[in-house]
Design a protein around this motif. Structure first.
Motif, short mmCIF file in Angstrom:
data_model
loop_
_atom_site.label_atom_id
_atom_site.label_comp_id
_atom_site.label_asym_id
_atom_site.label_seq_id
_atom_site.Cartn_x
_atom_site.Cartn_y
_atom_site.Cartn_z
N VAL A 75 1.15 33.61 -5.61
CA VAL A 75 1.76 34.18 -4.41
C VAL A 75 3.27 34.28 -4.60
O VAL A 75 3.90 35.28 -4.23
N ALA A 76 3.87 33.26 -5.21
CA ALA A 76 5.32 33.25 -5.43
C ALA A 76 5.77 34.38 -6.35
O ALA A 76 6.91 34.85 -6.22
N ILE A 77 4.90 34.83 -7.25
CA ILE A 77 5.28 35.93 -8.15
C ILE A 77 4.74 37.27 -7.67
O ILE A 77 4.82 38.27 -8.37
N GLY A 78 4.17 37.30 -6.46
CA GLY A 78 3.78 38.56 -5.86
C GLY A 78 2.31 38.91 -5.89
O GLY A 78 1.92 40.00 -5.52
N LEU A 105 -6.06 24.33 -8.89
CA LEU A 105 -6.20 25.75 -8.64
C LEU A 105 -5.43 26.20 -7.41
O LEU A 105 -4.86 27.28 -7.38
N SER A 106 -5.38 25.36 -6.38
CA SER A 106 -4.60 25.72 -5.19
C SER A 106 -3.12 25.84 -5.54
O SER A 106 -2.42 26.70 -5.01
N GLU A 107 -2.65 25.01 -6.46
CA GLU A 107 -1.26 25.12 -6.94
C GLU A 107 -1.06 26.41 -7.70
O GLU A 107 -0.01 27.06 -7.58
N ILE A 108 -2.04 26.81 -8.49
CA ILE A 108 -1.95 28.05 -9.25
C ILE A 108 -1.92 29.25 -8.29
O ILE A 108 -1.13 30.17 -8.46
N ALA A 138 2.08 32.99 -16.29
CA ALA A 138 2.48 34.01 -15.32
C ALA A 138 2.43 35.41 -15.94
O ALA A 138 1.98 36.36 -15.31
N ARG A 139 2.88 35.52 -17.17
CA ARG A 139 2.95 36.83 -17.81
C ARG A 139 1.58 37.49 -17.93
O ARG A 139 1.41 38.63 -17.50
N PRO A 140 0.56 36.80 -18.50
CA PRO A 140 -0.75 37.46 -18.57
C PRO A 140 -1.36 37.71 -17.19
O PRO A 140 -2.07 38.70 -16.99
#
Length: 86
Positions: A49-52, A41-44, A7-9
């Motif tokens: 989306v959850a992190i904006g 990939l759909s999960e990613i 998530a960070r990168p």
């Protein structure tokens, strides 16, 4: 599962792309199992989306699959090594 280490990168790259007017491109490197890669990939994308980071964001470019370009990549790699005399 989307790990904070991923998530960070993603957030950093997306923020830099937005600030500089560039594009945030998501590439899937699953050349041997594209079907599994597409479901993961759909999960990613859902996690992004959850992190904006929305797929509707103008700087977000839909995912590319390395497996879709395997022939071109192999050809490019071969011609590049021939050019270098390898």
């Amino acid at each position: 599962m989307f790990h904070v280490g991923g998530a960070r990168p993603a957030l950093y790259t997306w923020a830099v792309a937005r600030q500089s007017g560039d594009t945030f491109v998501l590439v899937s490197r699953t050349p041997t199992r594209p079907v599994t890669g597409r479901s993961v990939l759909s999960e990613i994308i859902d996690a992004l989306v959850a992190i904006g980071i929305s797929a509707e964001d103008p700087v977000f470019e839909c995912p590319y699959f390395q497996s879709d370009n395997a022939t071109a990549l192999a050809s490019s790699s071969k011609s590049g090594s021939e050019h270098l005399g390898v």
